[in-house]
Design an enzyme around this catalytic site. Structure first.
Site, short mmCIF file in Angstrom:
data_model
loop_
_atom_site.label_atom_id
_atom_site.label_comp_id
_atom_site.label_asym_id
_atom_site.label_seq_id
_atom_site.Cartn_x
_atom_site.Cartn_y
_atom_site.Cartn_z
N ASP A 91 -4.47 6.89 112.14
CA ASP A 91 -5.69 6.91 111.34
C ASP A 91 -6.44 8.23 111.51
OD1 ASP A 91 -7.98 6.26 109.95
OD2 ASP A 91 -8.78 4.93 111.49
N SER A 94 -10.52 8.01 112.20
CA SER A 94 -11.15 7.57 113.44
C SER A 94 -10.49 8.33 114.59
CB SER A 94 -11.00 6.06 113.63
OG SER A 94 -9.65 5.69 113.87
N ASN A 96 -10.46 6.88 118.20
CA ASN A 96 -10.15 6.09 119.39
C ASN A 96 -8.73 5.55 119.37
OD1 ASN A 96 -13.36 5.62 119.01
ND2 ASN A 96 -12.78 5.61 121.16
N TRP A 98 -6.47 2.41 120.89
CA TRP A 98 -6.52 1.11 121.55
C TRP A 98 -5.36 0.24 121.12
CZ3 TRP A 98 -6.67 -3.35 118.67
CH2 TRP A 98 -7.06 -3.23 117.32
N TYR A 134 -15.21 -0.60 112.69
CA TYR A 134 -14.43 -0.19 111.52
C TYR A 134 -15.10 -0.75 110.28
CZ TYR A 134 -10.93 1.24 114.91
OH TYR A 134 -10.29 1.85 115.96
N ASP A 277 -8.37 10.72 104.81
CA ASP A 277 -8.33 9.57 105.71
C ASP A 277 -7.09 8.73 105.44
OD1 ASP A 277 -8.78 7.35 107.25
OD2 ASP A 277 -10.80 6.99 106.52
N THR A 280 -7.76 4.30 105.60
CA THR A 280 -8.81 3.58 104.89
C THR A 280 -8.43 2.16 104.53
OG1 THR A 280 -8.03 4.63 102.88
CG2 THR A 280 -9.95 5.59 103.94
#
Length: 361
Positions: A91, A94, A96, A98, A134, A277, A280
């Protein structure tokens, strides 16, 4: 320089790379519709497509990415010793990183791979906790450190989030397990180091760039490619058109003009911005490239008569034809985002803070 890298020049590399075929999975929308929960979810969920965005004034490795809703692309990574495998959404909207974990007891984690800290000899617990937001919700993660592997790339002591609370809808219906953010470090929640920072600091990339190729006709066997550390000249034709990043947060560039057919709209006479992006479609029913998110119902019999939409970025005209921007899924939508990226091979240059576009093969 937020990436902590030297200002190197992007090289076009195509030989000696690890290449893996991609797969296409059902979309969250399709899976929720099959489960009979989509209509109720859409009624209850007041989706805000802009909520995801925040605003203010080595090796060369091919990573397989599966196509999701023709808009979200994910592939395999691993954490731990021995490695535990996960499918993550790559992505660029963004930052992060995880994955689900055994700390998570919500339904969304039950049908996904979960990281087991006790089974990794290299895991270190951090203990800090954050909420990551998000477009359609937020999840809670606790932080830890472990070895990240993506093909031949190895990043030791990479900080990442272990989910402990994920919203059932839509994550329960996602084919990916977690998310690997590829935007700027300044966007990362809690100041978490990004995966790309780890790769750069530990000299795991030949060049400080990555690039995406999305197939126009994705199949189960091939959805596209993410190339870490280089570009593949076989996946595009012509020259790469470069546009400088206007704000080092998202991969954001200036949009000079917006034309419909042969008509210039003048919408950007006072300036427009565009965010490139790739994620999305992750947690939303829309697929955006720009903050402007128009939706129109169209007569499917008139698609061949629809105009070409042209974006002018850094003086270069990048046209989209009706076959690219019309989605026929029973509720036709105008889509700007990964649909655009299917038409243009896209290069993200971390050293020079620029985005490159070239027509895809």
């Amino acid at each position: 320089m937020k990436w902590l890298i030297p200002a190197l020049v992007c090289l076009q590399l195509s030989e000696g790379l690890v290449r893996i075929k991609l797969k296409k999975a059902k979309s969250i929308r399709e899976k929720m519709r099959e489960a009979g929960v989509l209509e109720d979810y859409l009624k209850k969920m007041k989706h805000d497509p802009v909520k995801k965005y925040r605003f203010s004034e080595g090796y060369v490795v091919y990573e397989p990415i599966t196509n999701h809703l023709d808009s979200s692309y994910f592939g395999e990574i691993s954490f731990g010793t021995p490695p535990q495998n996960f499918l993550v959404l790559f992505d660029t909207g963004s930052s992060n990183l995880w994955v689900p974990s055994t700390y998570c007891q919500t339904p969304a984690c039950f049908n996904h791979a979960k990281f087991k800290p006790s089974e990794s000899s290299t895991f270190t617990y951090n203990g800090r906790s954050y909420n990551i937001s998000y477009g359609s919700g937020a999840l809670t993660v606790v932080l830890g450190y472990d070895t990240l592997r993506i093909q031949s790339i190895t990043v030791k002591n990479q900080e990442f989030g272990l989910s402990k609370d994920e919203p059932t809808q839509p994550f329960y219906y996602a084919d990916f397990d977690g998310i690997l953010g590829m935007a700027y470090p300044s966007l990362s929640t809690g100041g978490m180091p990004t995966a790309l920072q780890g790769m750069l600091q530990q000299n795991q990339l030949t060049e400080p760039i990555f690039s995406f190729y999305f197939s126009r006709q994705p199949t189960y066997n091939y959805g596209g490619e993410l190339i870490l550390g280089g570009v593949d000249t076989r996946l595009f034709h012509g020259d790469i058109m470069w546009a400088p990043v206007t704000q080092e947060l998202y991969w954001q560039v200036a949009l000079n003009e917006f034309a419909i057919g042969q008509s210039v709209t003048g919408w950007c006479s006072k300036g427009c911005q565009a965010i490139v992006d790739t994620g999305t479609g992750c947690c939303s029913s829309y697929n955006l490239l720009f903050i402007l998110s128009p939706q129109y119902a169209v007569d499917c019999n008139e698609i061949q008569n629809m105009p070409t939409i042209t974006f002018v970025i850094n003086g270069a005209q990048l046209p989209l034809y009706p076959s690219a921007y019309i989605l026929n899924n029973g509720q036709p939508l105008w889509i700007l985002g990964d649909v655009f990226l299917k038409e243009y091979y896209t290069v993200f240059d971390m050293a020079n803070n620029r985005v490159g576009f070239a027509p895809s093969v």
